[in-house]
Write a protein that holds these residues in place. Sequence first.
Motif, PDB file in Angstrom:
ATOM      1  N   ASP A 217      11.129  40.116  17.195  1.00 31.88           N
ATOM      2  CA  ASP A 217      12.360  39.554  16.642  1.00 31.88           C
ATOM      3  C   ASP A 217      13.424  40.635  16.639  1.00 31.88           C
TER       4      ASP A 217
ATOM      5  N   HIS B 175      12.514  32.982  15.213  1.00 33.38           N
ATOM      6  CA  HIS B 175      11.745  33.830  14.317  1.00 33.38           C
ATOM      7  C   HIS B 175      12.656  34.773  13.551  1.00 33.38           C
TER       8      HIS B 175
ATOM      9  N   GLY C  40      10.555  29.558  15.362  1.00 31.89           N
ATOM     10  CA  GLY C  40      10.469  30.114  16.727  1.00 31.89           C
ATOM     11  C   GLY C  40       9.766  29.154  17.654  1.00 31.89           C
TER      12      GLY C  40
END
Lengths: 287, 338
Positions: free
Chosen positions: A3, A103, A136
């Motif tokens: 991320d 995410h 995500g």
Amino acid sequence: MHDFHYRLPARMGGQRPGAHAGSSRGPGMEFISHQSLYNQPDPRRLDVRASLREPRGDWLVRVSRQRVSVPVYVVADVSPSMAFGAKHSKLQVLADFAEAAGHSAFRAGDPAGLIAFDYSEREDLFRPAALSRGAGQQLAAPLRLAPVSRAMPAKANLAAGLLQAAQRLAGRQALVFLASDFHWPLAPLDDVLGLLARACVVPVVIWDPAELEPPAEDGLVVLRDAENASRRTLWLRPRLRQQWRAAVAARRDALKAFFEQRGLRPFYVEGAFNAEAMSEYFLEANL
Amino acid sequence: MTLLGTGFAFDFVQPWALALLPLALLPLLRRHREELAFPALAWLPPDRIGRLVDGLGRVFAVAALLTAVLALAQPGRPESEVPRIGRGAEIVVLFDSSLSMDDEMVKRGQLPKRNRDSPLRKRNIAREALARLVARRPDDRFALLMFGAAPFRVTPFSQHPDVIQAGITAAGVSNGLPGTDLGRGLLAAISQFDHRAYTGSRVLLLVSDGAAEIDDSTRQQIRDGMARNRIALDWIYLRSANWPRLEDEDEPRPTALITDVAMHRFFKTLPTAYHVFEAESPDAVSRAVAEIERQQNLPLEYLERVPRRDYSPMLYLFAVLACTLLFVQRAYVLRSWT
């Protein structure tokens, strides 16, 4: 799972508490001013020191801004040209990016959604912004399932599809990742950016190394355009490679010039999505 | 199936294979599977060389299919008969090499002597005349056979003057051979023409001073052979001194003459042309040879049967060539991006 960290260049409105600088008042650490307890009847925020200094003898209360959460939208181009890719298709790269974005948004406490378009908005791939641990996957799944439509309408116009998709975000404050390969005329993009005037737009240019760098060995390549019926036959040779690279550089320059004029900075994804580079992009941003 | 064009005949053994000809158009279709999709053609320059190489590949593919299909149909020039004009004659000289040829040729009333080196020997006179004949007729092909008790070939058919002259010289080297088997000699001479294309008038030039008995079956073989190979017979009859002419006698009385006359009469029954040149002096031999020369000098018009010529091997060769070129072209085609 990679991320990235992101921040927004401007204060955003919104009631939902989150991680971004907001413009609304509320419980936050960012002090704005004092107000009379009568106007702001919140004795928890009473500032005794300031009240004693107050000549009129009013009781003063600290007023601060709250940090807000901002919806994150990935506006994804799923036109046939995105299916191109030597190792993995650009669509897969886009899915990787969407997964990372979803995410990251959850980690930052922001809801994440997906809006897809080709020659019109792809409502089947629409995912409304939601604050979810699985954001995500929710964003990536529709993109991973090869959603490219082979059928091309007669007057295929990608910009029209984008404009239609952008209507969902018109006038809203959000962080919008506009992910595409931008192999279409840029001029209609102005209308889109107009609709997204209040949002923070990050153009994500997804390219595959195979389209940027001509094959190394000499030979004959028979090419078919992914989006229309035109074809081109090339005999690869040094001169042609030079022209090829020059064309890529010219496109890069054109994109840079177009977005710079509108205060945007494109983020390039070439081959694979690199979350660290995305973080760097936001850190470098002139906020 | 025969297509008659401008004096140019053409036929196919398997014309049904031509139905496959439209297959040759297949390479002209667009091959989606072989094209690589590209997201932004607009940023690539159009390339004339690329189109040319691609076009060449298609041309090779079309040519390969076209020639292969045509080869399957087995085109060819049909069997035909072509009128031709033969210039030179083919002459087999059958040279009597018997002992009597060593006799001198003497004028009537004189006694012949047998003198080995005399230029007047029949053998030498005939050889000189033949040598002149050969020297004056470079267009002709000569073969030289000699016979005594058995025939043997001195030179095969040849147009090379040195070879023929050497053969003629060789005819004078030895003494005469015992025996005269004319039948076997004639058969051997006739067999020289076997399996040869008929390209000019054929002459069997028998140089002899006397004949011999030939039995009936041999006569039949000679007759058949002369007819089969279409051979004209010229007999230079080196008449022994003081002998009567062949035609004169109704019933020859001298025993030696009986066979000669019998032979002459047999030759006259042959299905092909026959001339006898009786010579009893060197001059007469020369005249006889000159006569032969004049007779056989006419150009001969004949029909030559040309067998069917099959063009398919050539077409297969072209197909293989086109395929090879196609393979080379295909080796340069990029199939994938990686």
